[in-house]
Design a protein around this motif. Structure first.
Motif, PDB file in Angstrom:
ATOM      1  N   GLY A  55      -6.188  98.320  16.984  1.00 15.70           N
ATOM      2  CA  GLY A  55      -4.774  98.009  17.128  1.00 15.70           C
ATOM      3  C   GLY A  55      -4.481  96.536  17.337  1.00 15.70           C
ATOM      4  N   ALA A  56      -3.290  96.260  17.834  1.00 16.27           N
ATOM      5  CA  ALA A  56      -2.857  94.878  18.044  1.00 16.27           C
ATOM      6  C   ALA A  56      -3.768  94.150  19.026  1.00 16.27           C
ATOM      7  N   HIS A  57      -4.256  94.870  20.020  1.00 14.58           N
ATOM      8  CA  HIS A  57      -5.165  94.270  20.996  1.00 14.58           C
ATOM      9  C   HIS A  57      -6.435  93.766  20.309  1.00 14.58           C
ATOM     10  N   GLY A  58      -6.978  94.603  19.426  1.00 14.42           N
ATOM     11  CA  GLY A  58      -8.183  94.202  18.711  1.00 14.42           C
ATOM     12  C   GLY A  58      -7.950  93.032  17.780  1.00 14.42           C
ATOM     13  N   LEU A  59      -6.798  93.027  17.089  1.00 13.01           N
ATOM     14  CA  LEU A  59      -6.478  91.909  16.203  1.00 13.01           C
ATOM     15  C   LEU A  59      -6.334  90.603  16.975  1.00 13.01           C
ATOM     16  N   ALA A  60      -5.759  90.696  18.167  1.00 12.51           N
ATOM     17  CA  ALA A  60      -5.618  89.494  19.001  1.00 12.51           C
ATOM     18  C   ALA A  60      -6.991  88.946  19.383  1.00 12.51           C
ATOM     19  N   CYS A  61      -7.901  89.846  19.748  1.00  8.79           N
ATOM     20  CA  CYS A  61      -9.263  89.418  20.086  1.00  8.79           C
ATOM     21  C   CYS A  61      -9.959  88.804  18.874  1.00  8.79           C
ATOM     22  N   ILE A 138      -6.329  89.806  26.943  1.00  4.76           N
ATOM     23  CA  ILE A 138      -7.445  89.998  26.012  1.00  4.76           C
ATOM     24  C   ILE A 138      -8.698  89.220  26.442  1.00  4.76           C
ATOM     25  N   PHE A 139      -8.615  88.533  27.573  1.00  4.51           N
ATOM     26  CA  PHE A 139      -9.690  87.626  27.979  1.00  4.51           C
ATOM     27  C   PHE A 139     -11.027  88.337  28.157  1.00  4.51           C
ATOM     28  N   PHE A 199     -17.097 101.690  21.350  1.00  6.42           N
ATOM     29  CA  PHE A 199     -17.541 100.437  21.956  1.00  6.42           C
ATOM     30  C   PHE A 199     -16.441  99.376  22.001  1.00  6.42           C
ATOM     31  N   GLY A 200     -15.356  99.630  21.262  1.00  5.77           N
ATOM     32  CA  GLY A 200     -14.228  98.707  21.290  1.00  5.77           C
ATOM     33  C   GLY A 200     -14.567  97.340  20.718  1.00  5.77           C
ATOM     34  N   VAL A 201     -14.003  96.306  21.353  1.00  2.00           N
ATOM     35  CA  VAL A 201     -14.156  94.943  20.846  1.00  2.00           C
ATOM     36  C   VAL A 201     -15.605  94.459  20.967  1.00  2.00           C
ATOM     37  N   THR A 202     -16.358  94.974  21.934  1.00  2.00           N
ATOM     38  CA  THR A 202     -17.762  94.597  22.058  1.00  2.00           C
ATOM     39  C   THR A 202     -18.550  95.008  20.818  1.00  2.00           C
ATOM     40  N   GLY A 203     -18.246  96.181  20.295  1.00  2.00           N
ATOM     41  CA  GLY A 203     -18.878  96.619  19.054  1.00  2.00           C
ATOM     42  C   GLY A 203     -18.540  95.691  17.901  1.00  2.00           C
ATOM     43  N   ALA A 204     -17.321  95.153  17.929  1.00  2.00           N
ATOM     44  CA  ALA A 204     -16.920  94.197  16.900  1.00  2.00           C
ATOM     45  C   ALA A 204     -17.730  92.908  17.009  1.00  2.00           C
TER      46      ALA A 204
END
Length: 460
Positions: A55-61, A138-139, A199-204
């Motif tokens: 989502g938007a959170h992931g795109l921001a990261c 997002i930090f 895993f979320g953003v860590t997986g990214a």
């Protein structure tokens, strides 16, 4: 006399010095693009998964992580060009042993340099993420993802350098193959880590490490002594300052070119935050992280077609072939990117919707995309021609062209036009800068053609 004849015979065996330039350039660029197609498909799937899974959170990261990814590409590309150019020039001049030594020294230089940089980055990752513009929400996720990415960064940078050497060793298919394989593996991991393992953003972050880090497996060609003329030798771990400086000097322009993309990203994110809203920042994430990044990969494939031919023929003092390469590469680059631009311009909304996953964000992104890419066929010429000048060791000109597009023109235009027109001015800064960049490129191209003509007459 016998030694001279042997050198000439060795040069004649290399297609880089004998095949017609247009045919040779198209071959090397096309093979590189085959590998890039896999990377482009990977980026498309990445955007779909990120936008719909995180989502938007992931795109921001991702917008923050992209600055680190651009630095990864900057380091890897620069060292690939530096090492392969020095080795290629010596090979073209008939100094096979010198070429082997230059490669082996370049491998150890790359390894030592990236390990030191990664240690420093891991220590200072939190202030780094703050500097890149991460907001409090997002930090933590961004820090975690970048820490994971940094663990794979040595493999990414070394792998890029080794793939550059495969092209000099006339094994472009091997470089393209590993790019395809790594893209498939990486995107499978991203989908699994996002939708199955959660895993979320860590997986990214691990995804970014895998996507290029797997290129490292081509080290197989450079050990054992049977698969390549170039071999990694432990005796070369003691670095020679003069040779290392030559490698760094040649790669510096491309590093600056790629690194300025990271600076540009930071500047635009900050300006959009001041002049617009979070929706505009998200739109920039879609444009810069996916649309422009895909176009950049096409341009990168074209530079891969330039590099081995320019390096070899500069060493062989084949000035006529160098002139032809300069004109051929510039013409093809402008035409190819113009065609890509027309396609993306016409399909801007569905493309942006694919990555944004939200109609409102897609609409804002599409409108901005059409402006940002409008004259990119002209602006991207700086990267291709800068690469040529690196490979013929005209480092000052290569450096000027490497930083001109973003540092000389785009970033000042962002501030000037942004102050006059608001968010629209930020978008229009790019086509204005692209026109100015192309004028500068053509000035240096004309001067270089005259220089080569003079050298050709002198040798006749």
């Amino acid at each position: 006399m016998a030694d001279t004849d042997a050198v000439k015979a060795g040069q004649e065996e290399r297609e880089l010095g004998t095949q017609p330039i247009p045919k040779l350039f198209v071959k090397y660029a096309s093979i590189a693009f085959m590998g890039m197609i896999a990377q482009i498909i990977m980026v498309v799937f990445e955007g779909i998964i990120m936008g719909n899974g995180l989502g938007a959170h992931g795109l921001a990261c991702v917008s923050i992580i992209m600055s680190v990814e651009l630095m990864n590409v900057a380091l890897g590309s620069a060292l690939a060009v530096g090492v392969s150019t020095v080795a290629g020039n010596r090979l073209g001049a008939g100094d096979t042993e010198g070429a082997k030594h230059a490669f082996s020294q370049g491998f150890w230089l790359t390894t030592i340099l990236i390990v030191v940089l990664i240690i420093l980055a891991e220590i200072f990752v939190e202030p780094l993420v703050t500097f890149l513009g991460a907001t409090p929400d997002i930090f933590d996720d961004t820090v975690g993802a970048i820490r994971v990415f940094l663990l794979g960064l040595p493999f990414c940078v070394i792998g890029q350098m080794l793939c550059g050497m495969l092209r000099i060793d006339e094994k472009p298919h091997a470089a393209a193959t590993i790019q395809i394989v790594s893209a498939v593996v990486a995107i499978i991991w991203l989908a699994a880590s996002t939708f199955v393992l959660n895993f979320g953003v860590t997986g990214a972050g691990l995804y970014y490490a895998i996507s290029i880090g797997l290129w490292f497996v081509v080290i197989y060609y450079f050990v054992g002594g049977k698969r390549s003329v170039f071999q990694i030798r432990l005796a070369d771990i003691k670095l020679e300052p003069g040779l290392c400086l030559q490698i760094i000097k040649i790669g510096l322009p491309l590093f600056l070119l790629q690194a300025t993309g990271s600076v540009y990203t930071t500047v635009v994110n900050n300006q959009l935050g001041v002049l617009g809203s979070s929706l505009d920042i998200a739109a920039f994430a879609v444009i810069n992280g996916y649309v422009v990044y895909i176009i950049m990969m096409v341009v990168q494939a074209i530079t891969y077609g330039v590099q081995p031919i320019a390096a070899y023929n500069a060493g062989a003092k084949a000035y006529g072939r160098m002139k032809e390469l300069l004109k051929t590469s510039l013409t093809i680059q402008v035409l190819v990117i113009a065609v890509v631009t027309v396609i993306v311009w016409a399909a801007a909304y569905p493309i942006c919707l694919l990555f944004a996953g939200d109609p409102e964000l897609a609409s804002v992104s599409a409108d901005a995309t059409r402006i940002v890419i409008l004259l990119g066929a002209l602006g991207w010429s700086s990267q291709v021609i800068s690469s040529y000048f690196e490979c013929v060791e005209r480092v000052v000109i290569a450096t000027v062209l490497g930083i001109a597009r973003y540092i000389f023109f785009t970033i000042p235009a962002v501030y000037v036009l942004g102050g006059m027109m608001g968010v629209q001015g930020v978008w229009w800064a790019q086509p204005v800068a692209d026109v100015l960049t192309f004028v500068l490129v053509m000035v240096f191209v004309v001067i270089e053609l005259k220089r080569l003509s003079a050298l050709e007459k002198k040798e006749a």
